[in-house]
Design an enzyme around this catalytic site. Structure first.
Site, PDB file in Angstrom:
ATOM      1  N   ASP A 199      87.545  42.093  45.677  1.00  0.00           N
ATOM      2  CA  ASP A 199      86.824  42.809  46.736  1.00  0.00           C
ATOM      3  C   ASP A 199      86.055  41.823  47.610  1.00  0.00           C
ATOM      4  OD1 ASP A 199      87.624  45.364  45.970  1.00  0.00           O
ATOM      5  OD2 ASP A 199      86.091  45.431  44.402  1.00  0.00           O
ATOM      6  N   TRP A 218      43.960  56.152  27.187  1.00  0.00           N
ATOM      7  CA  TRP A 218      43.699  55.753  25.805  1.00  0.00           C
ATOM      8  C   TRP A 218      44.070  56.896  24.840  1.00  0.00           C
ATOM      9  CZ3 TRP A 218      40.146  57.606  22.076  1.00  0.00           C
ATOM     10  CH2 TRP A 218      40.130  56.834  20.899  1.00  0.00           C
ATOM     11  N   ASP A 246      41.180  43.513  10.342  1.00  0.00           N
ATOM     12  CA  ASP A 246      40.902  43.887  11.729  1.00  0.00           C
ATOM     13  C   ASP A 246      39.465  43.526  12.090  1.00  0.00           C
ATOM     14  OD1 ASP A 246      40.744  45.901  14.175  1.00  0.00           O
ATOM     15  OD2 ASP A 246      42.856  45.854  13.585  1.00  0.00           O
ATOM     16  N   ASP A 247      38.933  44.175  13.084  1.00  0.00           N
ATOM     17  CA  ASP A 247      37.602  43.931  13.646  1.00  0.00           C
ATOM     18  C   ASP A 247      36.519  43.901  12.552  1.00  0.00           C
ATOM     19  OD1 ASP A 247      35.558  43.733  15.445  1.00  0.00           O
ATOM     20  OD2 ASP A 247      36.090  45.528  16.570  1.00  0.00           O
ATOM     21  N   LYS A 260      46.135  39.464  15.800  1.00  0.00           N
ATOM     22  CA  LYS A 260      46.174  40.696  16.596  1.00  0.00           C
ATOM     23  C   LYS A 260      45.189  40.467  17.739  1.00  0.00           C
ATOM     24  CE  LYS A 260      44.935  45.594  16.383  1.00  0.00           C
ATOM     25  NZ  LYS A 260      44.599  46.724  15.503  1.00  0.00           N
ATOM     26  N   TRP A 261      45.705  40.299  18.947  1.00  0.00           N
ATOM     27  CA  TRP A 261      44.904  39.917  20.129  1.00  0.00           C
ATOM     28  C   TRP A 261      44.552  41.186  20.889  1.00  0.00           C
ATOM     29  CZ3 TRP A 261      44.982  34.567  22.427  1.00  0.00           C
ATOM     30  CH2 TRP A 261      44.304  34.504  23.631  1.00  0.00           C
ATOM     31  N   ASP A 262      43.292  41.598  20.748  1.00  0.00           N
ATOM     32  CA  ASP A 262      42.863  42.884  21.304  1.00  0.00           C
ATOM     33  C   ASP A 262      42.161  42.677  22.661  1.00  0.00           C
ATOM     34  OD1 ASP A 262      42.420  45.624  21.406  1.00  0.00           O
ATOM     35  OD2 ASP A 262      41.371  45.736  19.485  1.00  0.00           O
ATOM     36  N   ASN A 277      39.665  45.391  24.960  1.00  0.00           N
ATOM     37  CA  ASN A 277      39.229  46.782  24.885  1.00  0.00           C
ATOM     38  C   ASN A 277      38.511  47.356  26.097  1.00  0.00           C
ATOM     39  OD1 ASN A 277      39.993  48.076  22.310  1.00  0.00           O
ATOM     40  ND2 ASN A 277      39.109  46.215  21.474  1.00  0.00           N
ATOM     41  N   ASP A 332      46.376  53.735  20.007  1.00  0.00           N
ATOM     42  CA  ASP A 332      45.469  53.987  18.881  1.00  0.00           C
ATOM     43  C   ASP A 332      45.729  55.359  18.277  1.00  0.00           C
ATOM     44  OD1 ASP A 332      44.218  51.585  18.852  1.00  0.00           O
ATOM     45  OD2 ASP A 332      42.329  52.266  19.729  1.00  0.00           O
TER      46      ASP A 332
END
Ligand code: DGJ
Length: 732
Positions: A62, A192, A360-361, A470-472, A474, A542
């Site tokens: 083509d 959220w 975690d936190d 774990k790169w948060d 917020n 979450d």
């Protein structure tokens, strides 16, 4: 020199030979063919770069004629507004969305771009454009991935004049669709704990803007789109044009139907409050904008995108590692983490087969609530009197690796860091500083902040045997000022911040190659193809309610691969809806993605441990199919559906796994028959229930054709019921 996207390496070099890029000097037409697509553009008589074709792959025989600009419709709809240009400057009476808008110091704001030259280098095409009179150049980059035919586009503005200029808008480029009025747009919205809502609307004359002005990707829109022909498409049939931006800062994608009924999709950094001062000799590179085409419906489009993410985006692409089963302490202990408590949870997690234990936190600084501690990244001596080592050793002795939560870009006003460096946050001098979750945003664009963040993370990883972060993140931006630089440079923060984020992640990964990273932003507020280049997995929401998750996971997988989608089994009733569902149901819901456990194991009974152990074992047997396979949506959970069913098929089509969920049965209606897809028609497959809920009318072994045409019945009745089964190809 100023870069935006330059940190991201190009696709794997080995793919370049299979992709085809040709330029016909006579007709001035570029033709890109790869996977099942052809993408054709050319230089018209006005030296504009004009889109010609984007769709199903055409025959190499083509040929295309030299493109001619559109004459325009009237004095109100002039030629530049109806000619489908690949990258157009704001100038010459342009009213459709521009790709570039510039203000020069003499007040001129007119940019009209023309073709200058090009270069073809394997799978990459570079085209240079220049303004008709000023020394402003734009280098357009196109790169094609050989197997999926997904294209990467970006643009670089070069200031070769002798004075600074301000780039007020820059896009990576415009994707032009074939002329038509029957298009439907799909996109994702959220908030959220309610991310990944799939929306659709008919594309009308005018413009739809998908965007984030929040400084980061955001959950309100995700930088992904898919467009199909309304009425002639379903899950696995029909044409779909889709794309996604690789950018974790404020972004914008505009979908516009112009006066000539042509659809144009333009994307890049958000234009709101944008203004990048480019000194002579500097350049500004746009983010990458990826797009593809499928004629296998929206299902085919997402399968292509998943395959592309696995082969070209994720760390370790094309062979990213399978996700280990993880345990995360957040929902069990919140901020009340300490050595003894976490060790007790670790023992229980190991007993069900968990492979990674994540604290975690709450482990650092004076962090006992969300009101204090962010920024002070030392181990809290009351909670962990001997540092993290005893816990990490314990976790290792239980044959798990160790992961840790961090939120590097934030600071609580109640922290040593803020007391010492209150000038490190985004702010406008003398103005109030708006808090979100009692925290302020560090200005990562500042070199000292970048250094602080990199140093503390590097030290943490050097001093502790950590396999996973774990790169948060917020909150979103407010008062995006950068008082330390000259006022005319302050808006560079929108670009420089994200550059530094990517460069920290890049440097950490290079220095600690065994460490894996999850992108989390209070759930799914930072998921995009930019951050995914540096992170192995993402946290979609979450909201861990196993029923809500079916919809969330369904929406997520329109754009992103199930293998990066972390899904935890948590306690029932959930904190979200106070809904109670069985542990089996919760496991099967989470097994649609990468399995994690977030329950408070201290409250489990012996039978819960037995169930969990069995299901974790089963998951390990099927995880490669789920994480790497092709996803088919057999029954969608959208629009209040009472049922949903997904099927994952391994790349070699030898294995499949099916998950079926029932909300509530009504009026004695049986669960709909399940018709499989993606199997080999003539091959024989053995079916096996993971949980004994297959109906007795199924043969044990049948052909792919049988499972796809005759289908399978599952015996699901009641409320919140779930079943799963596998198919395995039998060698004759
Ligand atoms: C938000 C995340 O999405 C949660 O999983 C948890 O890590 C909390 N932050 C901790 O503050």
């Amino acid at each position: 020199m100023v870069f935006v996207g330059a940190l991201r390496p190009l696709f794997a070099a080995g793919q370049s030979n299979a992709a085809l890029i040709h330029f016909d000097g006579q007709t001035q037409v570029f033709r890109i063919d790869a996977g099942d697509i052809s993408y054709v553009l050319g230089i018209n008589e006005k030296k504009q770069l004009q889109a010609i074709y984007w769709g199903k792959r055409l025959s190499t025989a083509d040929a295309f004629a030299m493109p001619h600009s559109d004459p325009g419709l009237s004095s109100f709809e002039s030629s530049s507004n109806t000619t489908q240009q690949e990258f157009v400057g704001w100038g010459g009476g342009l009213y459709v969305e521009p790709d570039l808008k510039v203000t020069f110091p003499d007040g001129n704001r007119d940019v009209v771009l023309q073709y200058v030259s090009h270069r073809i280098d394997g799978s990459q095409l570079t085209i240079l454009l220049k303004d008709v009179s000023r020394e402003v150049y734009v280098e357009l980059q196109y790169q094609i991935e050989a197997t999926t035919g997904v294209l990467r586009r970006s643009a670089q503005v070069q200031n070769r004049t002798s004075a600074p200029l301000t780039v007020e808008e820059i896009a990576s480029g415009t994707w032009n669709l074939p002329r038509g009025t029957d298009y439907r747009l799909r996109y994702l919205t959220g908030r959220w704990a309610g991310e990944w809502n799939l929306r659709e609307q008919i594309i009308q004359p005018g413009k739809t803007i998908l965007e984030s002005r929040r400084g980061s990707t955001g959950a309100q829109n995700n930088p992904w789109f898919a467009i199909d022909r309304n009425g002639s498409n379903d899950q696995d049939h029909g044409e779909v044009w889709f794309g996604a931006l690789g950018w974790s800062g404020s972004w914008q994608i505009s979908i516009e139907q112009d006066a000539a009924q042509q659809v144009r999709v333009t994307g890049g950094p958000n234009r709101f409050d944008f203004g990048y001062l480019l000194a002579p000799g500097e350049h500004l590179q746009s983010p990458d904008f990826y797009a593809g085409y499928s004629h296998d419906g929206i299902g085919g489009a997402s399968r292509l995108l998943h395959r592309f993410e696995i082969s070209s985006i994720l760390p370790h692409a094309p062979g990213p590692k399978l996700r280990p089963v993880l345990y995360n302490s957040w929902e069990a202990t919140e901020f009340k983490v300490d050595e003894a408590g976490q060790e007790a949870l670790a023992e229980k997690a190991a007993s069900i087969g968990v492979e990674r234990f994540v604290v975690d936190d709450g482990w650092f600084g004076q962090r006992s609530t969300d009101r204090a501690g962010l920024g002070d990244w030392y181990v809290n001596p009351e909670k962990f009197p001997h540092g993290l080592k005893p816990l990490i050793d314990k976790v290792h002795s239980l044959h798990m690796d160790f992961g840790l939560w961090v939120e590097p870009e934030m600071v609580n006003p109640n922290s040593d860091l803020y007391r010492k460096h209150s000038d490190w946050v985004l702010n406008f001098t003398g103005r109030p500083r708006t808090e979100g979750r009692n925290q302020l945003m560090l200005n990562l664009a500042r070199p000292d902040v970048r250094e602080y963040v990199f140093e503390f993370l590097d030290k943490l990883l050097r001093e502790n045997d950590i396999a996973f972060l774990k790169w948060d993140y917020n909150r979103n931006w407010s008062e995006p000022g950068w008082p330390a630089v000259a006022p005319e440079d302050e808006k560079k923060v929108y670009i420089a911040y994200i550059q530094n984020l990517y460069s920290i992640l890049d440097e950490l990964r290079t220095k600690h190659p065994h460490v894996e990273i999850e992108s989390c932003s209070g759930g799914g507020s930072r998921v995009d193809l930019g951050i995914m280049h540096y992170t192995d997995e993402v946290w979609p929401s979450d909201n861990t309610d196993a029923f809500d998750r079916l919809l969330i996971q369904d929406g997520f997988t329109y754009a992103y691969a199930p293998g990066v989608m972390m899904a935890w089994v948590t306690d029932s009733p959930t904190w979200v809806n106070q809904r109670t569902v069985s542990l089996e149901y919760r496991f099967l819901s989470s097994m649609q993605g990468s399995l994690g456990v977030g329950s408070n194991l201290n409250n489990w009974k012996p039978e819960d441990f037995a169930t969990a152990k069995k299901m974790v074992t089963q998951y390990k047997q099927i995880r490669e199919i789920v994480q790497r396979g092709s996803l088919y949506r057999l029954i969608s959970p959208q629009n209040g559906s009472e049922q949903s069913v997904t099927e994952s098929v391994s790349e070699d089509q030898r294995h499949a796994v099916v998950f079926a969920f029932l909300h509530s049965s009504q009026m004695l209606y049986p669960f709909p028959r399940i018709y499989l897809r993606g199997l080999k028609i003539d091959a024989m497959y053995r079916i096996e229930a993971l949980d004994g809920k297959l109906s007795g009318n199924s043969p044990a072994v049948a052909s792919g054709a049988f499972w796809m045409q005759h289908g399978v019945d599952v015996d699901l009745r009641g409320d919140f019921q779930a079943a799963a089964f596998t198919l395995e190809l039998m060698d004759r």
